[in-house]
Write a protein that holds these residues in place. Structure first.
Motif, PDB file in Angstrom:
ATOM      1  N   LEU A  45       1.933  -5.447  -6.167  1.00 18.94           N
ATOM      2  CA  LEU A  45       3.042  -4.525  -6.432  1.00 18.94           C
ATOM      3  C   LEU A  45       2.992  -3.996  -7.861  1.00 18.94           C
ATOM      4  O   LEU A  45       3.261  -2.819  -8.108  1.00 18.94           O
ATOM      5  CB  LEU A  45       4.381  -5.196  -6.146  1.00 18.94           C
ATOM      6  N   GLU A  76      10.695  -8.053  -6.991  1.00 20.63           N
ATOM      7  CA  GLU A  76      11.008  -6.628  -7.045  1.00 20.63           C
ATOM      8  C   GLU A  76      10.216  -5.989  -8.180  1.00 20.63           C
ATOM      9  O   GLU A  76      10.154  -6.539  -9.273  1.00 20.63           O
ATOM     10  CB  GLU A  76      12.500  -6.386  -7.306  1.00 20.63           C
ATOM     11  N   LEU A 110       6.516   7.264  -2.358  1.00 16.19           N
ATOM     12  CA  LEU A 110       6.887   6.045  -1.653  1.00 16.19           C
ATOM     13  C   LEU A 110       5.641   5.391  -1.065  1.00 16.19           C
ATOM     14  O   LEU A 110       4.780   6.081  -0.507  1.00 16.19           O
ATOM     15  CB  LEU A 110       7.899   6.353  -0.549  1.00 16.19           C
ATOM     16  N   PRO A 111       5.542   4.071  -1.180  1.00 14.89           N
ATOM     17  CA  PRO A 111       4.350   3.387  -0.679  1.00 14.89           C
ATOM     18  C   PRO A 111       4.360   3.295   0.846  1.00 14.89           C
ATOM     19  O   PRO A 111       5.418   3.198   1.470  1.00 14.89           O
ATOM     20  CB  PRO A 111       4.463   1.992  -1.306  1.00 14.89           C
ATOM     21  N   LEU A 137      -1.028  -3.040  -0.005  1.00 16.89           N
ATOM     22  CA  LEU A 137       0.179  -3.219   0.810  1.00 16.89           C
ATOM     23  C   LEU A 137      -0.106  -3.981   2.096  1.00 16.89           C
ATOM     24  O   LEU A 137       0.781  -4.664   2.617  1.00 16.89           O
ATOM     25  CB  LEU A 137       0.826  -1.870   1.110  1.00 16.89           C
ATOM     26  N   TRP A 178       9.180  -7.075   3.489  1.00 19.79           N
ATOM     27  CA  TRP A 178       9.019  -6.238   2.312  1.00 19.79           C
ATOM     28  C   TRP A 178       9.565  -4.857   2.641  1.00 19.79           C
ATOM     29  O   TRP A 178       9.752  -4.508   3.801  1.00 19.79           O
ATOM     30  CB  TRP A 178       7.561  -6.171   1.839  1.00 19.79           C
ATOM     31  N   VAL A 220      11.129  -0.835   0.628  1.00 21.54           N
ATOM     32  CA  VAL A 220      11.310   0.050  -0.528  1.00 21.54           C
ATOM     33  C   VAL A 220      12.766   0.471  -0.579  1.00 21.54           C
ATOM     34  O   VAL A 220      13.363   0.796   0.447  1.00 21.54           O
ATOM     35  CB  VAL A 220      10.430   1.317  -0.402  1.00 21.54           C
ATOM     36  N   LYS A 259      12.261   3.961  -7.866  1.00 24.45           N
ATOM     37  CA  LYS A 259      12.177   3.270  -6.590  1.00 24.45           C
ATOM     38  C   LYS A 259      11.875   1.809  -6.893  1.00 24.45           C
ATOM     39  O   LYS A 259      11.296   1.482  -7.930  1.00 24.45           O
ATOM     40  CB  LYS A 259      11.107   3.858  -5.679  1.00 24.45           C
ATOM     41  N   VAL A 261      10.102  -1.512  -5.014  1.00 25.76           N
ATOM     42  CA  VAL A 261       9.371  -2.108  -3.900  1.00 25.76           C
ATOM     43  C   VAL A 261       9.632  -3.608  -4.001  1.00 25.76           C
ATOM     44  O   VAL A 261       9.476  -4.201  -5.061  1.00 25.76           O
ATOM     45  CB  VAL A 261       7.862  -1.808  -3.976  1.00 25.76           C
TER      46      VAL A 261
END
Length: 160
Positions: A63, A92, A101-102, A117, A127, A129, A137, A139
């Motif tokens: 992350l 986090e 966004l992932p 990921l 997990w 977002v 953001k 994650v």
């Protein structure tokens, strides 16, 4: 000094009240060095709390690397936050690229990157977002664990 205070003083520990939440948060530079430091700090923090760190260290590494690579804006940092609530460790990572966004991808077999990921998905119990006030953001990933038993310090290790 009462007996309870004396015991705490002698053992060097403090009892934690029911419902106690441990947390750790730090801003780090959005660089490869900041991502490595995030993993090292997470391991050190979880060890100091007497909790397993093997799975969490991999999740933090992925992350944080994503934040430093894909969530990077010049001059902006990312934030690493760890929470322990009950038997759950929550990781986090907040960055300043809310427009990116992932999403897990399946890379080509010969690709040298793109599996982060997928690794988070495999290691974490959950997990996701959180889209925050633009441009941020967060994650997050949650990992279930329990405090190490006296004979074993490997609870929550990969493969358990």
């Amino acid at each position: 000094m009462n007996q309870r205070t004396q015991e705490i003083f002698e053992r060097g520990t403090r009892p934690e009240p029911a419902g106690f939440v441990r947390d750790f948060s730090v801003l780090l530079s959005s660089t490869p060095r900041g991502a490595r430091l995030a993993r090292l700090l997470a391991v050190d923090t979880l060890r100091s709390w007497g909790l397993p760190h093997e799975r969490a260290s991999h999740v933090v590494a992925e992350l944080a690397a994503n934040a430093a690579t894909h969530g990077r804006l010049p001059g902006r940092s990312f934030r690493l936050t760890l929470y322990v609530i009950g038997t759950t460790v929550r990781v986090e990572v907040t960055d300043t690229r809310g427009d990116r966004l992932p999403a897990p991808q399946v890379p080509d077999a010969g690709a040298e990157s793109g599996r982060g990921l997928l690794l988070v998905e495999a290691l974490a119990d959950r997990w996701g977002v959180i889209e925050e006030r633009f441009p941020r953001k967060t994650v997050w990933a949650e990992l279930g664990c329990s405090p190490p038993e006296p004979e074993s310090s490997r609870c929550g290790a990969v493969g358990d």
